[in-house]
Design a protein around this motif. Structure first.
Motif, PDB file in Angstrom:
ATOM      1  N   ILE A 156       0.854  -1.195   0.000  1.00  0.00           N
ATOM      2  CA  ILE A 156       0.000   0.000   0.000  1.00  0.00           C
ATOM      3  C   ILE A 156       0.887   1.241   0.000  1.00  0.00           C
ATOM      4  N   TRP A 157       0.812   2.018  -1.063  1.00  0.00           N
ATOM      5  CA  TRP A 157       1.533   3.304  -1.104  1.00  0.00           C
ATOM      6  C   TRP A 157       0.836   4.302  -0.190  1.00  0.00           C
TER       7      TRP A 157
ATOM      8  N   GLN B 144       0.494   2.647   5.444  1.00  0.00           N
ATOM      9  CA  GLN B 144       0.854   3.293   4.187  1.00  0.00           C
ATOM     10  C   GLN B 144       2.357   3.557   4.138  1.00  0.00           C
ATOM     11  N   SER B 145       3.006   3.035   3.105  1.00  0.00           N
ATOM     12  CA  SER B 145       4.462   3.201   3.044  1.00  0.00           C
ATOM     13  C   SER B 145       4.859   4.665   2.878  1.00  0.00           C
ATOM     14  N   TYR B 146       4.046   5.452   2.201  1.00  0.00           N
ATOM     15  CA  TYR B 146       4.361   6.863   1.980  1.00  0.00           C
ATOM     16  C   TYR B 146       4.449   7.626   3.296  1.00  0.00           C
TER      17      TYR B 146
ATOM     18  N   GLN C  59       4.416  -5.946  -2.597  1.00  0.00           N
ATOM     19  CA  GLN C  59       4.088  -7.150  -1.841  1.00  0.00           C
ATOM     20  C   GLN C  59       2.588  -7.137  -1.518  1.00  0.00           C
ATOM     21  N   LEU C  60       1.818  -7.766  -2.384  1.00  0.00           N
ATOM     22  CA  LEU C  60       0.360  -7.797  -2.212  1.00  0.00           C
ATOM     23  C   LEU C  60      -0.028  -9.077  -1.485  1.00  0.00           C
ATOM     24  N   TYR C  61       0.270  -9.113  -0.208  1.00  0.00           N
ATOM     25  CA  TYR C  61       0.091 -10.317   0.599  1.00  0.00           C
ATOM     26  C   TYR C  61      -1.276 -10.343   1.272  1.00  0.00           C
TER      27      TYR C  61
END
Length: 450
Positions: free
Chosen positions: A302-303, A319-321, A343-345
């Motif tokens: 997730i960005w 959220q990585s952002y 990585q869509l886990y």
């Protein structure tokens, strides 16, 4: 459904692939394994649309990769002699070749260390059991790259740029004493940040806000490029910690912030600088050598959530952002990576991170760029709970073929493929290897490489 790629094998061939798989004919509407109702496209964030998947089509070109994690010896054990290392690695690449994989992502720098002789980093403790201890008269990385190439496998040298440890019972001063004298962290304690985790342990990582850290990362990459014919340099998802680090980097923030950015923007800028520097390092090597080494990242899936950012996805997770200050979408749009593997886990029926909504978002993120998109799939999750059924990953692969910009799969991780931890996982592997990947596939190229 969009027009299928030219890389799909002719109908005469792929028609045979569906025999006994039950995938012929029209798209299949997916059912939630816990409720039996049609799967909602975006979980709780999009309830009107449902998800359907087309038949799986064998592709002539696609990424079929696997991560081989060495940290904590997850996928590859410790060795003190060359013969044992060679035997076990040959078994790995033989298994991958038989299973129709075409790329290996091997972790050569788990914690500011090395699985190769280095001027900048000590030998990894995960190789021999003791940091700084080598296997006598043996270069593991040279051997691994050669053996992978013999079998037609791309070798992606997987590094973590910042991590010093994943969590220790002792604090920074005590932990650094346990490191080898060659360790950059031990030699530069002022460049190491310490964060106390919720479980009471201490996590140490190199300070992304210090220019000397970026230089060290670039020097590490350059050393690998000059000495080994790797096909790609690969970073994982660990940048700033997933947990809140407070103001532990306030001194660097004050000292190294001429633009007077906010703390959040400054941290994002620090990670940006590292990614940009590595990309330029790889590009410069390619120009000098005439080679085509790629640079790729496998970020958290997730960005940003749409609620936080209008460009975000229909999700509600971390959220990585904002959490890790990793602007992965920005790197794609600016061409600072050659491929990206989110990585869509999560499964299709996840409430706050539904697979279909995320796969679509990433496909849109690379649209109009020269960046390849592969999907990171979490085989290790299958069987962990009812929502993770054996068919989930194949259904995800089927869905990916609706998306013109998705060019393949990378699976986490090796041990789950070849020593599945439960019956559901074993069945999931069988579905992928025996029913989908019955024929070899060539790798796609990397059009952004220069």
């Amino acid at each position: 459904m969009r027009k299928l790629r030219a890389g799909i094998l002719p109908a005469v061939v792929f028609g045979l692939l569906f025999t006994g798989f039950g995938l012929c004919g029209a798209n299949e509407v997916l059912k939630d394994p816990t409720t039996g109702r049609p799967v909602r496209y975006g979980g709780r964030f999009e309830t009107r649309r449902t998800v359907s998947v087309p038949p799986y089509l064998q592709r002539a070109r696609e990424m079929r990769g696997v991560w081989v994690a060495t940290v904590e010896n997850i996928d590859f054990g410790r060795h003190t002699d060359a013969a044992g290392f060679k035997r076990d690695f040959i078994a790995v690449v033989n298994n991958l070749q038989r299973a129709k994989f075409n790329a290996i992502f091997f972790q050569v720098r788990p914690m500011c260390d090395a699985f190769y002789p280095s001027k900048h980093n000590p030998w990894s403790r995960w190789m021999t059991g003791k940091e700084g201890q080598a296997i006598p008269n043996f270069d593991p990385l040279a051997f691994m790259v050669a053996e992978a190439h013999k079998r037609g496998l791309e070798f992606h040298a997987w590094l973590n740029p910042y991590r010093v440890n994943a969590g220790a019972q002792v604090g920074k001063a005590a932990y650094l004493k346990t490191l080898d004298n060659k360790s950059f962290a031990k030699r530069n304690p002022g460049l190491v940040l310490e964060s106390k985790l919720a479980n009471g342990r201490y996590s140490l990582f190199l300070n992304p806000g210090e220019p000397r850290v970026v230089e060290h990362i670039a020097d590490t990459i350059a050393e690998i490029l000059e000495n080994y014919p790797v096909d790609a340099i690969h970073f994982d998802d660990y940048f700033y910690l997933y947990s809140d680090i407070g103001t532990i980097d306030s001194a660097s923030f004050q000292r190294n912030n001429p633009g007077r950015l906010s703390l959040e923007d400054w941290r994002r800028g620090n990670v940006d600088k590292a990614i940009y520097t590595v990309k330029k390092t790889v590009d410069a090597y390619n120009r000098r050598s005439g080679r085509k080494v790629a640079f790729g990242v496998s970020p958290f899936g997730i960005w940003a959530n749409k609620k936080s950012n209008p460009n975000g996805s229909l999700t509600g997770g971390k959220q990585s952002y904002y959490a890790q200050y990793a602007d992965t979408r920005g790197w794609v749009r600016k061409g600072w990576v050659d491929y990206i593997i989110p990585q869509l886990y999560w499964p299709f029926s996840h409430e706050v991170a539904a697979y279909a909504a995320l796969a679509d978002w990433w496909s849109d993120a690379v649209k109009g760029t020269r960046v390849r998109l592969f999907i990171g799939q979490g085989l290790y999750r299958v069987g962990a709970e009812r929502i993770w059924q054996p068919r989930e990953l194949v259904d995800q692969m089927r869905y990916n073929q609706r998306l013109f910009n998705v060019d393949g799969t990378v699976i986490f991780s090796y041990r789950n493929v070849f020593t599945p931890g439960n019956a559901q996982m074993k069945e999931a592997v069988s579905r992928i290897l025996q029913r989908c990947w019955r024929y070899p596939a060539r790798l796609p190229d990397y059009p952004n490489v220069r």
